[in-house]
Design an enzyme around this catalytic site. Sequence first.
Site, PDB file in Angstrom:
ATOM      1  N   ASP A 102      -2.175  -2.216  -2.629  1.00  0.00           N
ATOM      2  CA  ASP A 102      -3.266  -2.280  -1.651  1.00  0.00           C
ATOM      3  C   ASP A 102      -3.466  -3.714  -1.155  1.00  0.00           C
ATOM      4  O   ASP A 102      -4.194  -3.940  -0.190  1.00  0.00           O
ATOM      5  CB  ASP A 102      -4.580  -1.777  -2.277  1.00  0.00           C
ATOM      6  CG  ASP A 102      -4.860  -0.326  -1.919  1.00  0.00           C
ATOM      7  OD1 ASP A 102      -4.454   0.092  -0.817  1.00  0.00           O
ATOM      8  OD2 ASP A 102      -5.477   0.368  -2.736  1.00  0.00           O
ATOM      9  N   GLN A 114      -8.625   4.217  -6.059  1.00  0.00           N
ATOM     10  CA  GLN A 114      -9.375   4.618  -4.872  1.00  0.00           C
ATOM     11  C   GLN A 114     -10.787   4.022  -4.918  1.00  0.00           C
ATOM     12  O   GLN A 114     -11.533   4.228  -5.872  1.00  0.00           O
ATOM     13  CB  GLN A 114      -9.435   6.160  -4.780  1.00  0.00           C
ATOM     14  CG  GLN A 114     -10.116   6.673  -3.530  1.00  0.00           C
ATOM     15  CD  GLN A 114      -9.400   6.241  -2.239  1.00  0.00           C
ATOM     16  OE1 GLN A 114      -8.168   6.257  -2.159  1.00  0.00           O
ATOM     17  NE2 GLN A 114     -10.153   5.845  -1.225  1.00  0.00           N
ATOM     18  N   LYS A 153      -3.039  10.604   0.747  1.00  0.00           N
ATOM     19  CA  LYS A 153      -2.074   9.579   0.325  1.00  0.00           C
ATOM     20  C   LYS A 153      -0.978  10.200  -0.548  1.00  0.00           C
ATOM     21  O   LYS A 153       0.205   9.889  -0.408  1.00  0.00           O
ATOM     22  CB  LYS A 153      -2.797   8.449  -0.412  1.00  0.00           C
ATOM     23  CG  LYS A 153      -3.661   7.595   0.519  1.00  0.00           C
ATOM     24  CD  LYS A 153      -4.590   6.661  -0.230  1.00  0.00           C
ATOM     25  CE  LYS A 153      -5.554   5.943   0.728  1.00  0.00           C
ATOM     26  NZ  LYS A 153      -6.562   5.138   0.051  1.00  0.00           N
TER      27      LYS A 153
END
Length: 299
Positions: free
Chosen positions: A120, A97, A53
């Site tokens: 997200d 994460q 990412k």
Amino acid sequence: MTTQILDGKIISKEVREELKKDIIELKSSGIIPGLGVLLVGDDPASRSYVTAKEKACEDVGIYSSEIRLPSNASRDEILDVVHQFNGNEKIHGILVQLPLPDGTMEQEVIDTLSPEKDVDGFHPINIGRMALGLSAFLSCTPHGILHMLKRSGLSTNGAHVVVVGRSHIVGRPLATMLSQKNELGNATVTMCHTGTKNLARFTREADIVIAAIGRANTITAEMVSDGVVIIDVGVNRVEDATAKRGYRLVGDVDFEAIKPKAKAISPVPGGVGPMTITMLLYNTVESAKNHLSSGRSLE
Ligand code: NAP
């Protein structure tokens, strides 16, 4: 029938080129889109997702700032980092994460994210706004799938889509997005799970099957009709003595057996995965644009 392979790397490249242009414009207005990354613990898979990412951010011109905490980090230490990112003007998106080493903390951490930086799309406010059809950050994997279909010329309008899986990060938001009355949705949606009796009865009736299950070979050729479109979200390790690492990655569908029957199919790896990362970049750029339009760049 020639089967269309839905190559997530190619489609991602297209989206990322568009993002690069947006980022150049943002930079000329004094904004460098920034992503704050929190990685807790030393799980190799999480580490490699974060690296991928961050590399993708760098490639398109997004600044990323990583904070790493040990796996025994306390609740307060983790929440402190989220608060730091929430208050940092240079950070437009926050990536925590998952999974966290202590899974029981995940919802509290998500709830602590500023919804304006929740790129997200996991915060209850974003999920609620999405469900109401209001502007929101859309979860990256479902959003990436919708882009993959649209950019491949595969309309969901009026299609019967069977989503297998009802997790909070893939199946459920995806089914909601597909059912919205808009250009990326307008589908008739059936959502299946372990409580579904006779899964094949539903998948055989589908124009589009989306498998987000997490079990190799769950969707077999007998379970789908000719001309079906298949999106394979699953990422599963299967032992393979010929592979360097001793395993290879496969999806949830029997790709080789289904391919000749399918109108289009996404591979694993190289299908949905790259789209997920791309939508994280997309949301971060959207957040930076929101920041600019709110006038805060001039502070
Ligand atoms: P999850 O939270 O474990 O959910 C799996 C879902 O599949 C559950 O709803 C479960 O039903 C359902 N299911 C399991 N076995 C089934 C069966 N035999 N028949 C019907 N339904 C079944 O997993 P997830 O987080 O959604 O992820 C799913 C897969 O996608 C995983 O392999 C994951 O690694 C992958 N993934 C990939 C990406 C990407 O970017 N490529 C992103 C996210 C996830 P119940 O609810 O009844 O248990």
